[in-house]
Write a protein that holds these residues in place. Structure first.
Motif, PDB file in Angstrom:
ATOM      1  N   ARG A 147      14.172   5.674  -4.852  1.00 42.13           N
ATOM      2  CA  ARG A 147      15.082   5.329  -3.768  1.00 42.13           C
ATOM      3  C   ARG A 147      16.074   6.440  -3.444  1.00 42.13           C
ATOM      4  O   ARG A 147      16.572   6.512  -2.321  1.00 42.13           O
ATOM      5  N   THR A 148      16.359   7.322  -4.402  1.00 43.54           N
ATOM      6  CA  THR A 148      17.333   8.386  -4.144  1.00 43.54           C
ATOM      7  C   THR A 148      16.884   9.330  -3.023  1.00 43.54           C
ATOM      8  O   THR A 148      17.642   9.559  -2.066  1.00 43.54           O
TER       9      THR A 148
ATOM     10  N   LEU B 208       7.830  12.143   5.332  1.00 45.03           N
ATOM     11  CA  LEU B 208       7.014  10.934   5.377  1.00 45.03           C
ATOM     12  C   LEU B 208       7.588   9.896   6.341  1.00 45.03           C
ATOM     13  O   LEU B 208       6.856   9.285   7.124  1.00 45.03           O
ATOM     14  N   ILE B 209       8.910   9.704   6.287  1.00 42.68           N
ATOM     15  CA  ILE B 209       9.537   8.737   7.203  1.00 42.68           C
ATOM     16  C   ILE B 209       9.448   9.244   8.638  1.00 42.68           C
ATOM     17  O   ILE B 209       9.152   8.483   9.571  1.00 42.68           O
TER      18      ILE B 209
ATOM     19  N   ASP C  87      11.848  -1.018   0.579  1.00 44.03           N
ATOM     20  CA  ASP C  87      10.535  -1.106   1.227  1.00 44.03           C
ATOM     21  C   ASP C  87       9.921   0.273   1.422  1.00 44.03           C
ATOM     22  O   ASP C  87       8.718   0.470   1.198  1.00 44.03           O
ATOM     23  N   LEU C  88      10.750   1.225   1.838  1.00 46.09           N
ATOM     24  CA  LEU C  88      10.257   2.586   2.066  1.00 46.09           C
ATOM     25  C   LEU C  88       9.834   3.235   0.750  1.00 46.09           C
ATOM     26  O   LEU C  88       8.802   3.930   0.691  1.00 46.09           O
TER      27      LEU C  88
ATOM     28  N   MET D 201       0.849  -1.199   0.000  1.00 47.78           N
ATOM     29  CA  MET D 201       0.000   0.000   0.000  1.00 47.78           C
ATOM     30  C   MET D 201       0.884   1.248   0.000  1.00 47.78           C
ATOM     31  O   MET D 201       1.829   1.343   0.768  1.00 47.78           O
ATOM     32  N   SER D 202       0.571   2.200  -0.827  1.00 48.37           N
ATOM     33  CA  SER D 202       1.350   3.433  -0.901  1.00 48.37           C
ATOM     34  C   SER D 202       0.772   4.478   0.030  1.00 48.37           C
ATOM     35  O   SER D 202      -0.437   4.668   0.101  1.00 48.37           O
ATOM     36  N   PHE D 203       1.665   5.161   0.763  1.00 47.00           N
ATOM     37  CA  PHE D 203       1.247   6.216   1.674  1.00 47.00           C
ATOM     38  C   PHE D 203       1.603   7.587   1.117  1.00 47.00           C
ATOM     39  O   PHE D 203       1.568   8.576   1.822  1.00 47.00           O
TER      40      PHE D 203
END
Length: 216
Positions: free
Chosen positions: A43-44, A14-15, A34-35, A1-3
């Motif tokens: 990913r960058t 977000l993190i 995963d994040l 699921m995308s947040f």
């Protein structure tokens, strides 16, 4: 699921929010891939956000992995010592500078939060909003910045002191005393009330930690 919420928050925010709200808890391992999938970003920026969070000591190394940091007893004591001083100053300045509208909002927050007494997580979020409102009412941007750093570190504690039985009711009474002092423009009284509030929360947390060690 995308947040992900495009256009609203970057990877760092977000993190940080995920840590603050308990999606990721102390000791949890954070993996770039995963994040990136969870938040719907590449990913960058995730990698850059993780580096920034590590620099701020919110993440720590476990071998080659990054995990959400946790606080030992001494670190927690140091954090509460700093928080007590800064929060007390914020209350003092709020009593001096807060507008009537800001004071009204604080009072309404205390009243509304009584409806959350049976939900410690919701009450903890409301508690954060209440304290943030006092910080803003101090009208001192540098103090607000420092308190934001302190409250980010508070997220590294596995539980909230508001989860302790009866603490929520007592905390809201303490919030009421703080607001009353700010309303009266009693700088010393507001500072003392907020410092006492933080001290009581710290005692509650120490008792909870002691109990968990005995039963762990």
């Amino acid at each position: 699921m995308s947040f992900a919420r495009p256009g609203q928050k970057d990877a760092y925010a977000l993190i940080l929010e995920a840590i603050d709200t308990g999606i990721y808890r102390p000791g949890d391992r954070l993996v770039e891939s995963d994040l990136a999938e969870r938040f719907g970003v590449s990913r960058t920026p995730i990698r850059e956000a993780l580096q920034r969070l590590e620099t701020q000591s919110l993440l720590t190394r476990d071998g080659r992995s990054l995990i959400v940091a946790s606080l030992d007893h001494n670190q927690m004591s140091e954090l509460y010592a700093v928080r007590t001083e800064l929060e007390g100053l914020a209350a003092r300045l709020a009593a001096r500078h807060a507008t009537e509208e800001e004071i009204l909002v604080l009072a309404e927050m205390v009243e509304a939060d009584h409806a959350l007494l049976d939900d410690s997580k919701a009450l903890a979020r409301a508690n954060r909003r209440f304290h943030t409102q006092i910080h803003l009412a101090s009208h001192n941007r540098f103090l607000v910045q420092q308190l934001d750093l302190v409250h980010r570190s508070m997220a590294l504690m596995a539980t909230t002191s508001l989860a302790a039985q009866g603490r929520g009711t007592v905390a809201l009474k303490e919030h009421g005393k703080i607001v009353d002092a700010i309303r009266r423009r009693d700088e010393a009284g507001a500072s003392a009330a907020l410092r006492e509030h933080i001290s009581t929360a710290f005692v509650t947390r120490l008792k909870a930690d002691s109990f968990s060690r005995e039963t762990g």
